[in-house]
Design a protein around this motif. Structure first.
Motif, PDB file in Angstrom:
ATOM      1  N   UNK A 464      33.012  38.295  35.974  1.00 54.64           N
ATOM      2  CA  UNK A 464      33.628  37.099  36.568  1.00 54.64           C
ATOM      3  C   UNK A 464      32.507  36.100  36.817  1.00 54.64           C
ATOM      4  N   UNK A 465      32.499  34.995  36.066  1.00 56.59           N
ATOM      5  CA  UNK A 465      31.382  34.040  36.162  1.00 56.59           C
ATOM      6  C   UNK A 465      31.690  32.879  37.106  1.00 56.59           C
ATOM      7  N   UNK A 470      35.245  32.684  44.994  1.00 52.26           N
ATOM      8  CA  UNK A 470      36.444  32.789  44.165  1.00 52.26           C
ATOM      9  C   UNK A 470      36.675  34.241  43.759  1.00 52.26           C
ATOM     10  N   UNK A 471      35.600  34.927  43.419  1.00 50.93           N
ATOM     11  CA  UNK A 471      35.704  36.338  43.049  1.00 50.93           C
ATOM     12  C   UNK A 471      36.263  37.154  44.215  1.00 50.93           C
ATOM     13  N   UNK A 472      35.752  36.905  45.437  1.00 44.89           N
ATOM     14  CA  UNK A 472      36.199  37.658  46.600  1.00 44.89           C
ATOM     15  C   UNK A 472      37.666  37.389  46.913  1.00 44.89           C
ATOM     16  N   UNK A 473      38.112  36.156  46.645  1.00 47.38           N
ATOM     17  CA  UNK A 473      39.507  35.809  46.933  1.00 47.38           C
ATOM     18  C   UNK A 473      40.467  36.560  46.004  1.00 47.38           C
ATOM     19  N   UNK A 474      40.071  36.689  44.711  1.00 46.82           N
ATOM     20  CA  UNK A 474      40.945  37.377  43.758  1.00 46.82           C
ATOM     21  C   UNK A 474      40.210  37.489  42.422  1.00 46.82           C
ATOM     22  N   UNK A 475      40.293  38.664  41.785  1.00 44.83           N
ATOM     23  CA  UNK A 475      39.612  38.857  40.508  1.00 44.83           C
ATOM     24  C   UNK A 475      40.280  39.979  39.721  1.00 44.83           C
ATOM     25  N   UNK A 497      21.694  46.688  27.788  1.00 49.22           N
ATOM     26  CA  UNK A 497      21.734  45.865  26.561  1.00 49.22           C
ATOM     27  C   UNK A 497      22.600  46.457  25.453  1.00 49.22           C
ATOM     28  N   UNK A 498      23.039  47.708  25.612  1.00 48.24           N
ATOM     29  CA  UNK A 498      23.862  48.342  24.586  1.00 48.24           C
ATOM     30  C   UNK A 498      25.338  48.008  24.735  1.00 48.24           C
ATOM     31  N   UNK A 499      25.731  47.468  25.905  1.00 52.80           N
ATOM     32  CA  UNK A 499      27.138  47.181  26.167  1.00 52.80           C
ATOM     33  C   UNK A 499      27.516  45.762  25.727  1.00 52.80           C
ATOM     34  N   UNK A 500      28.818  45.543  25.572  1.00 50.98           N
ATOM     35  CA  UNK A 500      29.364  44.211  25.321  1.00 50.98           C
ATOM     36  C   UNK A 500      29.832  43.644  26.652  1.00 50.98           C
ATOM     37  N   UNK A 501      29.523  42.379  26.937  1.00 49.82           N
ATOM     38  CA  UNK A 501      29.901  41.742  28.198  1.00 49.82           C
ATOM     39  C   UNK A 501      30.968  40.682  27.933  1.00 49.82           C
ATOM     40  N   UNK A 502      32.081  40.816  28.660  1.00 54.80           N
ATOM     41  CA  UNK A 502      33.211  39.892  28.524  1.00 54.80           C
ATOM     42  C   UNK A 502      33.230  38.986  29.740  1.00 54.80           C
ATOM     43  N   UNK A 503      33.091  37.668  29.498  1.00 56.79           N
ATOM     44  CA  UNK A 503      33.038  36.707  30.598  1.00 56.79           C
ATOM     45  C   UNK A 503      34.351  35.964  30.727  1.00 56.79           C
ATOM     46  N   UNK A 504      34.665  35.553  31.984  1.00 54.68           N
ATOM     47  CA  UNK A 504      35.821  34.678  32.166  1.00 54.68           C
ATOM     48  C   UNK A 504      35.569  33.726  33.326  1.00 54.68           C
ATOM     49  N   UNK A 505      36.209  32.554  33.235  1.00 54.29           N
ATOM     50  CA  UNK A 505      36.159  31.564  34.312  1.00 54.29           C
ATOM     51  C   UNK A 505      37.554  31.343  34.857  1.00 54.29           C
ATOM     52  N   UNK A 510      38.241  25.169  32.572  1.00 50.33           N
ATOM     53  CA  UNK A 510      36.963  25.574  33.165  1.00 50.33           C
ATOM     54  C   UNK A 510      36.083  26.162  32.071  1.00 50.33           C
ATOM     55  N   UNK A 511      34.811  25.727  32.008  1.00 53.62           N
ATOM     56  CA  UNK A 511      33.917  26.281  30.993  1.00 53.62           C
ATOM     57  C   UNK A 511      32.900  27.254  31.589  1.00 53.62           C
ATOM     58  N   UNK A 512      33.217  27.784  32.770  1.00 55.68           N
ATOM     59  CA  UNK A 512      32.313  28.738  33.386  1.00 55.68           C
ATOM     60  C   UNK A 512      32.127  29.996  32.552  1.00 55.68           C
ATOM     61  N   UNK A 513      33.207  30.480  31.937  1.00 55.92           N
ATOM     62  CA  UNK A 513      33.093  31.649  31.078  1.00 55.92           C
ATOM     63  C   UNK A 513      32.242  31.361  29.856  1.00 55.92           C
ATOM     64  N   UNK A 514      32.385  30.149  29.317  1.00 53.82           N
ATOM     65  CA  UNK A 514      31.586  29.749  28.158  1.00 53.82           C
ATOM     66  C   UNK A 514      30.111  29.652  28.531  1.00 53.82           C
ATOM     67  N   UNK A 515      29.829  29.030  29.684  1.00 51.67           N
ATOM     68  CA  UNK A 515      28.436  28.896  30.126  1.00 51.67           C
ATOM     69  C   UNK A 515      27.802  30.266  30.357  1.00 51.67           C
ATOM     70  N   UNK A 516      28.569  31.146  30.989  1.00 50.52           N
ATOM     71  CA  UNK A 516      28.041  32.478  31.231  1.00 50.52           C
ATOM     72  C   UNK A 516      27.741  33.219  29.937  1.00 50.52           C
TER      73      UNK A 516
END
Length: 548
Positions: A464-465, A470-475, A497-505, A510-516
């Motif tokens: 959660x980027x 915001x994360x504490x309120x709901x995620x 570094x072996x895992x895949x990371x999935x980001x969301x905003x 919102x481009x927070x997921x893109x920036x992350x």
């Protein structure tokens, strides 16, 4: 009797057999690919003592390669001709770029007069061509051989390497290209990333040169120039697929550009070991008054250009080259000598609604290849055009004014497309690369993430980027909080570094997921962004969690 073998219809259409001094002393034998033979008119067919139609040299050729003859079949025909003709009395003639190497291989194989394979290769391999010219001190674009394996292994790294070397835009073209077919102009990373993994042929990369294009047309005999002329291009080749008219005017001999550019071309031809006959060299004249070599062919210019040159200069150029190559003499040109230049009708895409002839001071002879109601598809090849035209005038200044007027000439009007078809669709290969290699490799969606979390799939972590509040309120259940503002090498040192990371905003706005995702990718992590963000997760009715 001499036997002259003609390979390909291209460039030979303006030959004047009636000008031969002793037509009974030479017989013409034509060898044409099955996809090219239909271009012979009934009159032209009558010029030949024999006409042989052979398979095309490729199983699935583009229009540019329709004229390519099968080498084996052509060699067999020449072998049979040599049973009844002495080697010294047989010559092979070709004025078509695609068959230059075939003609050269035939001459080399049978020991015939004229340029052999080693002589023609520098005129067909654009890298070898430029390497020779660099050695001779002639200015060429910065260039190199394109390495598709580098593109496949590390596209981003290869892009940086090429742009550091030649700048942007980067030009990619087949090393044996002609008529602008298969050429790419790469202006940014997105364009480079969308390139196909396999071009199917050898390519080069080179520096993009800003300047006016010219062609220098030279006829050589025994290593000396017997004719030299220059034509100015109205636009550069890259502008033609976008709808610009491709016209070029023969400069008047008193123009000071002519001797300078002819001398430049002679230096280039001498460095390449110029063969006898016609040559066609293209160059740029930059705003800094620099001449920069583009490419050269051991042939005359194509399309309607050669017909325009003959009328403009009062020279039967193909007869002149034929005489140099075969020894069969021709009488001088006896047609009208008048200032003349040619143009090519561009086509883009759509259904043709109207064909429009130009309004000029000069006389215009139009030859349309398309009709009202035809559906045309955009192509990067100059051969895929809507027709050609010749412009002639006894007044050179008036002809030159008309040449410049053609910059605003739009010969084809199309039915107005709807919004969906207003922009042409990508080629299927490019679309496949974009959707599969770019979008699907960088994006996922709430449905797939929820499914994998519910099934207990491993190998990825949801991040959660958004801001911590915001994360504490709901995620999303199981998601970790990592605000994109806080992503640094120090803060992500504990990530696997072996895992895949999935980001969301927050959501699409919102481009927070893109920036992350961008920051994590820059630090060497594999990432995907969950499109739609937290907003579309909730719209899907998937569970959420509060607190830390």
């Amino acid at each position: 009797m001499k036997t002259a073998v003609i390979i390909s219809t291209r460039g030979f259409g303006v030959f004047r057999p009636d000008l031969l001094v002793d037509p009974a002393s030479v017989r013409l034998v034509g060898i044409f690919a099955d996809l090219d033979a239909g271009n012979l008119t009934a009159e032209q067919n009558g010029w030949f003592d024999q006409v042989h139609v052979v398979p095309c040299g490729l199983t699935d050729p583009t229009p540019m390669l329709f004229s390519l003859v099968d080498l084996g079949a052509t060699r067999d025909i020449v072998a049979k001709l040599l049973v009844e003709t002495a080697v010294e009395d047989l010559s092979v003639h070709c004025y078509d770029e695609q068959n230059m190497l075939v003609a050269a291989e035939i001459r080399t194989h049978f020991g015939l007069r004229g340029p052999g394979l080693a002589d023609i290769l520098p005129f067909r391999d654009k890298c070898l061509m430029k390497e020779r010219l660099v050695e001779a001190g002639i200015r060429v674009p910065r260039f190199g051989r394109f390495a598709p394996e580098r593109l496949a292994a590390d596209a981003a790294g290869y892009f940086r390497e090429l742009t550091d070397e030649v700048g942007l835009p980067v030009i990619l073209k087949p090393t044996d290209a002609a008529a602008a077919e298969g050429v790419y102009k790469i202006t940014d990373w997105e364009g480079f990333a969308a390139l196909p993994e396999d071009f199917g042929r050898a390519y080069e990369y080179e520096e993009f040169i800003e300047g006016t294009m010219y062609s220098v047309n030279i006829v050589t005999k025994d290593g000396e120039t017997v004719f030299g002329g220059v034509t100015e291009y109205l636009v550069n080749s890259f502008e033609v697929p976008g709808g610009k008219v491709n016209a070029d005017i023969n400069l008047i001999d008193t123009d000071p550009r002519v001797p300078r550019m002819v001398a430049f071309a002679e230096r280039a031809l001498d460095a390449l070991g110029r063969p006898d006959g016609g040559s066609h060299l293209e160059l740029f004249h930059t705003a800094a008054d620099e001449l920069v070599f583009l490419e050269v062919g051991a042939r005359f210019k194509g399309m309607a250009g050669l017909a325009a040159m003959q009328r403009n200069y009062g020279i039967a150029f193909v007869n002149l080259a034929f005489e140099i190559e075969s020894g069969a003499r021709s009488h001088p040109y006896d047609g009208e000598k008048i200032y003349c230049f040619d143009g090519v009708v561009p086509t883009t895409h759509g259904v043709i609604e109207e064909l429009i002839e130009p309004e000029l001071e000069s006389d215009v002879e139009m030859t349309w290849k398309v009709s009202v109601g035809d559906t045309v598809v955009k192509s990067d090849s100059l051969l895929a055009n809507g027709g050609t035209f010749l412009v002639s005038n006894e007044d050179y200044e008036a002809a030159y004014r008309d040449f410049k007027r053609l910059a605003d000439y739009h010969p084809v009007r199309y039915r107005r497309p709807g919004r969906v078809l207003g922009a042409p669709s990508a080629e299927p290969a490019a679309a496949l690369h974009y959707f599969q290699q770019t979008k699907l490799s960088c994006e996922t969606d709430p449905y797939d993430v929820h499914h994998d979390l519910q099934e207990g799939a491993s190998g990825f972590v949801v991040l959660d980027t958004r801001r911590t509040t915001a994360y504490e309120a709901e995620h999303i259940p199981g998601a970790r909080s990592l605000p994109h503002q806080d992503i640094t090498a120090k803060n992500v040192a504990g990530l696997d570094p072996e895992l895949l990371y999935i980001t969301y905003g927050w959501g699409p706005a919102c481009n927070g997921g893109t920036r992350g995702a961008a920051k994590l990718a820059a630090l060497g992590f594999r990432v995907k962004e969950m499109i739609g963000g937290f907003e579309y997760w909730k719209r899907g009715g998937y569970p959420t969690r509060q607190g830390i």
